[in-house]
Design a protein around this motif. Sequence first.
Motif, mmCIF file in Angstrom:
data_model
loop_
_atom_site.group_PDB
_atom_site.id
_atom_site.type_symbol
_atom_site.label_atom_id
_atom_site.label_comp_id
_atom_site.label_asym_id
_atom_site.label_seq_id
_atom_site.Cartn_x
_atom_site.Cartn_y
_atom_site.Cartn_z
ATOM 1 N N ARG A 88 1.004 -1.058 -0.008
ATOM 2 C CA ARG A 88 0.041 -0.080 -0.155
ATOM 3 C C ARG A 88 1.020 1.299 -0.174
ATOM 4 O O ARG A 88 0.691 2.375 -0.827
ATOM 5 N N ASP A 89 1.994 1.323 0.896
ATOM 6 C CA ASP A 89 2.639 2.512 0.935
ATOM 7 C C ASP A 89 3.424 2.675 -0.365
ATOM 8 O O ASP A 89 3.572 3.647 -0.950
ATOM 9 N N TRP A 90 3.928 1.824 -1.086
ATOM 10 C CA TRP A 90 4.788 1.697 -2.415
ATOM 11 C C TRP A 90 3.684 2.350 -3.230
ATOM 12 O O TRP A 90 4.261 3.127 -4.214
ATOM 13 N N ILE A 91 2.230 1.925 -3.459
ATOM 14 C CA ILE A 91 1.481 2.634 -4.419
ATOM 15 C C ILE A 91 1.310 3.955 -4.223
ATOM 16 O O ILE A 91 1.344 4.699 -4.951
ATOM 17 N N ALA A 92 1.044 4.320 -2.832
ATOM 18 C CA ALA A 92 0.876 5.767 -2.389
ATOM 19 C C ALA A 92 2.163 6.586 -2.570
ATOM 20 O O ALA A 92 1.728 7.811 -3.134
ATOM 21 N N HIS A 93 3.207 6.088 -2.510
ATOM 22 C CA HIS A 93 4.722 6.992 -2.499
ATOM 23 C C HIS A 93 5.460 6.813 -3.600
ATOM 24 O O HIS A 93 6.358 7.633 -3.973
ATOM 25 N N ARG A 94 5.546 5.477 -4.194
ATOM 26 C CA ARG A 94 6.260 5.252 -5.275
ATOM 27 C C ARG A 94 7.918 5.717 -5.025
ATOM 28 O O ARG A 94 8.493 6.275 -5.822
ATOM 29 N N ASN A 95 8.280 5.304 -3.767
ATOM 30 C CA ASN A 95 9.833 5.771 -3.495
ATOM 31 C C ASN A 95 10.629 5.063 -4.167
ATOM 32 O O ASN A 95 10.732 4.013 -3.913
ATOM 33 N N PRO A 96 11.487 5.732 -5.136
ATOM 34 C CA PRO A 96 12.544 4.943 -6.023
ATOM 35 C C PRO A 96 13.485 4.518 -5.028
ATOM 36 O O PRO A 96 14.128 3.568 -5.720
ATOM 37 N N ARG A 97 13.992 5.064 -3.878
ATOM 38 C CA ARG A 97 14.934 4.609 -3.055
ATOM 39 C C ARG A 97 14.613 3.106 -2.270
ATOM 40 O O ARG A 97 15.403 2.515 -1.684
ATOM 41 N N ARG A 98 13.388 2.899 -2.313
ATOM 42 C CA ARG A 98 12.856 1.407 -1.946
ATOM 43 C C ARG A 98 12.441 0.216 -2.904
ATOM 44 O O ARG A 98 12.012 0.803 -4.164
ATOM 45 N N SER A 99 12.698 -0.801 -2.569
ATOM 46 C CA SER A 99 12.531 -1.974 -3.579
ATOM 47 C C SER A 99 11.092 -2.043 -3.409
ATOM 48 O O SER A 99 10.288 -1.742 -2.598
ATOM 49 N N VAL A 100 10.526 -2.552 -4.858
ATOM 50 C CA VAL A 100 9.339 -2.977 -4.996
ATOM 51 C C VAL A 100 8.983 -4.033 -4.238
ATOM 52 O O VAL A 100 9.388 -5.251 -4.287
ATOM 53 N N PRO A 101 7.951 -4.042 -3.394
ATOM 54 C CA PRO A 101 7.302 -5.165 -2.468
ATOM 55 C C PRO A 101 6.574 -5.965 -3.219
ATOM 56 O O PRO A 101 6.148 -5.663 -4.570
ATOM 57 N N PRO A 102 6.206 -7.486 -2.874
ATOM 58 C CA PRO A 102 5.425 -8.281 -3.648
ATOM 59 C C PRO A 102 4.127 -7.539 -3.770
ATOM 60 O O PRO A 102 3.572 -6.807 -2.948
ATOM 61 N N ALA A 103 3.348 -7.695 -4.816
ATOM 62 C CA ALA A 103 2.103 -7.213 -5.024
ATOM 63 C C ALA A 103 0.953 -8.219 -4.564
ATOM 64 O O ALA A 103 1.099 -9.203 -4.574
ATOM 65 N N PHE A 104 -0.171 -7.388 -4.154
ATOM 66 C CA PHE A 104 -1.539 -8.119 -3.979
ATOM 67 C C PHE A 104 -2.580 -7.495 -4.692
ATOM 68 O O PHE A 104 -2.567 -6.468 -5.010
#
Length: 224
Positions: free
Chosen positions: A137-153
């Motif tokens: 959810r956080d990755w969808i909301a922020h798309r932080n390029p410094r963080r790895s893409v987590p598994p999708a649900f």
Amino acid sequence: MKSNSQLAPVYEAFEVAQDCFCVASATLATERSADSSDSIDGVKGRSPEEVLDEALKQTEELTVVALWAVFERDLIEYVRSTVKWLSNGRPESYARNLVDKVECEAEFWRVGDILDLFKGEIDTHQIARIKEIKRYRDWIAHRNPRRSVPPAFSPEEVYGHLTELWGRISEAHCVAPETTSRAEVGPFSAGDRDRDAPVPASHVRSPPSTRPRRSVDRPRSDDR
């Protein structure tokens, strides 16, 4: 305090949107077969199929965000309501101050810390899965390029996991599943099972939908 969970309505709205995409995709395919000149216009240089694919992807992601928002709010409210039973403790002033502090500050607790409160009664793997949903959810909301893409649900997976967790909590806390409001709830002993401590009925695990599932024929991106 009375509250109805909105998890089910959010997911049902997604199902309606998904059906609309199916209708649009089928209509487009019919028009393609009837128009050999391939004159169907897209949007800004993209084909209609690409536009539909992107719109469905956005709808799926926004549904995940909406489901999590409802879940997190209900989780906070549940913790705030369950501490009320502490107000009967002694000394009275300390118990009352403790309840007031939790009610005021639970709003600002990390959701991971709140989930950890249920360890011992909820399987740790299930809690870890909910935390993974939070990461997505956080990755969808922020798309932080410094963080790895987590598994999708998928929305279906998120809805299923969140409602299942509420079912486990209801079982562990001896909460009556057929009721639709939350009064002053708390962890009860076997002798307290008849106490009035309801939670939203849709927090009990239920299948996402009883109707046939339909999806737009499209490849799912691996980099989501």
